[in-house]
Design a protein around this motif. Sequence first.
Motif, PDB file in Angstrom:
ATOM      1  N   GLY A  53       0.800  -1.231   0.000  1.00  0.00           N
ATOM      2  CA  GLY A  53       0.000   0.000   0.000  1.00  0.00           C
ATOM      3  C   GLY A  53       0.830   1.277   0.000  1.00  0.00           C
ATOM      4  O   GLY A  53       0.315   2.352   0.278  1.00  0.00           O
ATOM      5  N   GLY A  54       2.133   1.155  -0.327  1.00  0.00           N
ATOM      6  CA  GLY A  54       3.005   2.333  -0.251  1.00  0.00           C
ATOM      7  C   GLY A  54       3.332   2.950  -1.597  1.00  0.00           C
ATOM      8  O   GLY A  54       4.419   3.508  -1.791  1.00  0.00           O
ATOM      9  N   ILE A  55       2.392   2.888  -2.544  1.00  0.00           N
ATOM     10  CA  ILE A  55       2.696   3.383  -3.896  1.00  0.00           C
ATOM     11  C   ILE A  55       2.811   4.909  -3.925  1.00  0.00           C
ATOM     12  O   ILE A  55       1.982   5.617  -3.341  1.00  0.00           O
ATOM     13  CB  ILE A  55       1.643   2.884  -4.923  1.00  0.00           C
ATOM     14  N   ALA A  56       3.883   5.405  -4.566  1.00  0.00           N
ATOM     15  CA  ALA A  56       4.026   6.842  -4.846  1.00  0.00           C
ATOM     16  C   ALA A  56       3.906   6.995  -6.365  1.00  0.00           C
ATOM     17  O   ALA A  56       3.879   6.001  -7.088  1.00  0.00           O
ATOM     18  CB  ALA A  56       5.373   7.339  -4.353  1.00  0.00           C
ATOM     19  N   LEU A  57       3.862   8.253  -6.829  1.00  0.00           N
ATOM     20  CA  LEU A  57       3.643   8.470  -8.264  1.00  0.00           C
ATOM     21  C   LEU A  57       4.704   7.807  -9.150  1.00  0.00           C
ATOM     22  O   LEU A  57       4.427   7.409 -10.271  1.00  0.00           O
ATOM     23  CB  LEU A  57       3.595   9.973  -8.554  1.00  0.00           C
ATOM     24  N   LEU A  58       5.931   7.697  -8.647  1.00  0.00           N
ATOM     25  CA  LEU A  58       6.985   7.125  -9.481  1.00  0.00           C
ATOM     26  C   LEU A  58       7.237   5.639  -9.188  1.00  0.00           C
ATOM     27  O   LEU A  58       8.081   5.017  -9.837  1.00  0.00           O
ATOM     28  CB  LEU A  58       8.284   7.916  -9.320  1.00  0.00           C
ATOM     29  N   THR A  59       6.531   5.083  -8.239  1.00  0.00           N
ATOM     30  CA  THR A  59       6.770   3.672  -7.885  1.00  0.00           C
ATOM     31  C   THR A  59       6.434   2.759  -9.069  1.00  0.00           C
ATOM     32  O   THR A  59       5.317   2.794  -9.589  1.00  0.00           O
ATOM     33  CB  THR A  59       5.917   3.280  -6.654  1.00  0.00           C
ATOM     34  N   GLY A  60       7.437   1.994  -9.473  1.00  0.00           N
ATOM     35  CA  GLY A  60       7.226   1.048 -10.570  1.00  0.00           C
ATOM     36  C   GLY A  60       7.311   1.663 -11.956  1.00  0.00           C
ATOM     37  O   GLY A  60       6.991   1.016 -12.950  1.00  0.00           O
ATOM     38  N   ILE A  61       7.745   2.912 -12.046  1.00  0.00           N
ATOM     39  CA  ILE A  61       7.834   3.588 -13.355  1.00  0.00           C
ATOM     40  C   ILE A  61       9.258   3.430 -13.929  1.00  0.00           C
ATOM     41  O   ILE A  61      10.223   3.913 -13.335  1.00  0.00           O
ATOM     42  CB  ILE A  61       7.506   5.095 -13.234  1.00  0.00           C
ATOM     43  N   VAL A  86      19.806  13.190  -7.490  1.00  0.00           N
ATOM     44  CA  VAL A  86      18.584  12.999  -8.303  1.00  0.00           C
ATOM     45  C   VAL A  86      18.269  11.512  -8.485  1.00  0.00           C
ATOM     46  O   VAL A  86      17.111  11.101  -8.449  1.00  0.00           O
ATOM     47  CB  VAL A  86      18.686  13.673  -9.696  1.00  0.00           C
ATOM     48  N   VAL A  87      19.316  10.710  -8.677  1.00  0.00           N
ATOM     49  CA  VAL A  87      19.113   9.265  -8.867  1.00  0.00           C
ATOM     50  C   VAL A  87      18.583   8.653  -7.571  1.00  0.00           C
ATOM     51  O   VAL A  87      17.640   7.858  -7.576  1.00  0.00           O
ATOM     52  CB  VAL A  87      20.440   8.587  -9.296  1.00  0.00           C
ATOM     53  N   LYS A  88      19.159   9.078  -6.456  1.00  0.00           N
ATOM     54  CA  LYS A  88      18.722   8.576  -5.168  1.00  0.00           C
ATOM     55  C   LYS A  88      17.255   8.936  -4.929  1.00  0.00           C
ATOM     56  O   LYS A  88      16.469   8.114  -4.460  1.00  0.00           O
ATOM     57  CB  LYS A  88      19.611   9.165  -4.058  1.00  0.00           C
ATOM     58  N   ARG A  89      16.893  10.165  -5.282  1.00  0.00           N
ATOM     59  CA  ARG A  89      15.509  10.583  -5.055  1.00  0.00           C
ATOM     60  C   ARG A  89      14.532   9.782  -5.914  1.00  0.00           C
ATOM     61  O   ARG A  89      13.451   9.413  -5.460  1.00  0.00           O
ATOM     62  CB  ARG A  89      15.352  12.088  -5.323  1.00  0.00           C
ATOM     63  N   LEU A  90      14.909   9.505  -7.168  1.00  0.00           N
ATOM     64  CA  LEU A  90      14.030   8.693  -8.028  1.00  0.00           C
ATOM     65  C   LEU A  90      13.903   7.278  -7.473  1.00  0.00           C
ATOM     66  O   LEU A  90      12.810   6.709  -7.423  1.00  0.00           O
ATOM     67  CB  LEU A  90      14.566   8.646  -9.465  1.00  0.00           C
ATOM     68  N   LYS A  91      15.041   6.722  -7.024  1.00  0.00           N
ATOM     69  CA  LYS A  91      15.006   5.369  -6.461  1.00  0.00           C
ATOM     70  C   LYS A  91      14.171   5.328  -5.179  1.00  0.00           C
ATOM     71  O   LYS A  91      13.386   4.405  -4.978  1.00  0.00           O
ATOM     72  CB  LYS A  91      16.425   4.899  -6.149  1.00  0.00           C
ATOM     73  N   MET A 127       7.962  14.593 -12.328  1.00  0.00           N
ATOM     74  CA  MET A 127       9.414  14.365 -12.217  1.00  0.00           C
ATOM     75  C   MET A 127      10.076  15.506 -11.442  1.00  0.00           C
ATOM     76  O   MET A 127      10.955  15.279 -10.613  1.00  0.00           O
ATOM     77  CB  MET A 127      10.054  14.262 -13.609  1.00  0.00           C
ATOM     78  N   LEU A 128       9.646  16.742 -11.732  1.00  0.00           N
ATOM     79  CA  LEU A 128      10.256  17.890 -11.056  1.00  0.00           C
ATOM     80  C   LEU A 128       9.949  17.838  -9.557  1.00  0.00           C
ATOM     81  O   LEU A 128      10.819  18.122  -8.727  1.00  0.00           O
ATOM     82  CB  LEU A 128       9.755  19.194 -11.681  1.00  0.00           C
ATOM     83  N   ASN A 129       8.730  17.444  -9.206  1.00  0.00           N
ATOM     84  CA  ASN A 129       8.386  17.273  -7.790  1.00  0.00           C
ATOM     85  C   ASN A 129       9.362  16.315  -7.109  1.00  0.00           C
ATOM     86  O   ASN A 129       9.745  16.522  -5.963  1.00  0.00           O
ATOM     87  CB  ASN A 129       6.972  16.689  -7.646  1.00  0.00           C
ATOM     88  N   ALA A 130       9.749  15.268  -7.833  1.00  0.00           N
ATOM     89  CA  ALA A 130      10.607  14.245  -7.223  1.00  0.00           C
ATOM     90  C   ALA A 130      12.051  14.714  -7.059  1.00  0.00           C
ATOM     91  O   ALA A 130      12.725  14.319  -6.106  1.00  0.00           O
ATOM     92  CB  ALA A 130      10.551  12.969  -8.064  1.00  0.00           C
TER      93      ALA A 130
END
Lengths: 484, 94
Positions: A63-71, A104-109, A223-226
């Motif tokens: 139940g921990g999905i964020a907008l970029l989870t799994g993208i 930036v990579v860490k934040r996306l991960k 993406m910018l939010n992330a």
Amino acid sequence: MYRLTIHELHERLKGKEVSAQEVTGLLLERISTVDPQIKAYLLVTAEEAMAQARAADKRITAGGIALLTGIPLAIKDNMCTQGIKTTCASRILENFIPPYDATVVKRLKDAGGIILGKTNMDEFAMGSSTENSRFTITHNPWQLDAIPGGSSGGSAAAVAADACIAALGSDTGGSIRQPAACCGAVGMKPTYGRVSRYGLVAFGSSLDQIGPLTKDVEDCAIMLNAIAGHDPFDSTTLNIPVPDYCKVLVKDIKGWVIGVPREFFGEGMDPEVEGNVTAAIKVLEGMGARVKEITLPHTGYAVATYYIICTAEASSNLARYDGVKYGFRSPAAKELMTMYRETRSEGFGPEVKRRIMLGTYVLSAGYYDAYYRKAAQVRTLIKEDFERAFQECDVIITPTAPTPAFRIGQKVQDPLQMYLSDIFTISVNLAGVPAISIPCGFSNHGLPIGLQIIGRHNDEERIIQAAYTFEQNTDHHAKRPALA
Amino acid sequence: MRVDIAEVEHVALLARLQLSAAEKEVFTNQLNAILEYVAKLNELDTKGVEATYHVVPHHNAMREDQVKESLPPKVSLENAPDQAQECFRVPKII
């Protein structure tokens, strides 16, 4: 499935219509189908991507999905990825494996994003066509004999070819926006200091900025939010609150004043670019915006200013490649000075050497005032042009590039001609303001044309809102190249 | 201002580059073309104009002087072309 945007795919992942592992598998398959012709990727990290997808699925189940989870995302190869080669498309970093992730990579991960691989670029981000890569040439998905733009040509081509859902690029003089325009993608260079440069291989430190390349404006905001926000590891990041960029995805520019700088239109402009950009401005006018002719009087000096400042900064930044701490070392040298000189001469390609030479020259004794200081003063004038212009308009609109994507090989022999492909994007970096490129039409030959929207310092919100309003009233962004 | 081959050789030394004869010739021509182009900045009178080195106002970014975790020597050396005894090894200097 691979054609989806971040927000579309997010809905399907959230609704459990598809798993992150299935999506990642499909994207990897898509890469093996199209990338042999496009060559957007320098490295595809299939195994790591599948492992990240498994972790994303666990997170979604919990139940921990964020907008970029799994993208599934792609990263330009000048951003450090822990344990994954980061080459800057250069021989000198051919075997460099960073021991840490760029912020930036860490934040996306951390958001659950999946890294598909590292994309091709001009060596050390120096170029406008991705032809300066030491490893391979990238082809424009719309027309394989055309350049994808540069230097983030691999990221832009991967987005356009649906070989990733979204990507990161970096922009020193137009390197996100110009390839976005060439490939029909959305590309943004945020305000200088908005996004951390920690772990971005340095080129021109007072100009470099990381930003997203996406299929639409909503994805750009996601993406910018992330990636935006202060980072203790980069002391040049702005320590100010970051707004939620998704909140300005609103179709409304009624009463806004759009500044159109007269210096950007005129002699030498490709008629198809001019036609499409003029039509785009009419569309915005039709939505209630008011168009005002403005002036940015020092525009004609931007390219000259830029090529002094960026090469000076590059010559200093690239002094670190000495064959000692990491990267390539020439095997023949028996003595230190020869080792430095042989290592650097074998390790760097022609464009990088040319810029190091120019940068060293303009900083050298006797020339510093005539070139470097002079350019830094003209930079003040260029920055003041924007400040003055923004007193009478909300956003500024220009073409992103003077022509649609040119043919591969057309400008490689003439560096100055190549530099002039950044004529409309460069002053934005010199002033440090944010700008976005969005698709606004096609040439008769079927190549995309980009519209650039420039904003005030720290005002990414207004350019996102203007871009979103335009996009939602047109369908250029929905078109896709016909790839086998 | 025009550069000649001797000056290109001098700049190459400052930049720690070793250029071939062909490269020296090409770079001399290309640098001259670029320098000729950038000379257009001299059309502008910049007397009294402050130079911009940073586009956003910046002050010293200070933090507490606390010891934080850093990369262990083994990891720092992993990318070294040559190493010995936890040090980077280089050719003879003197």
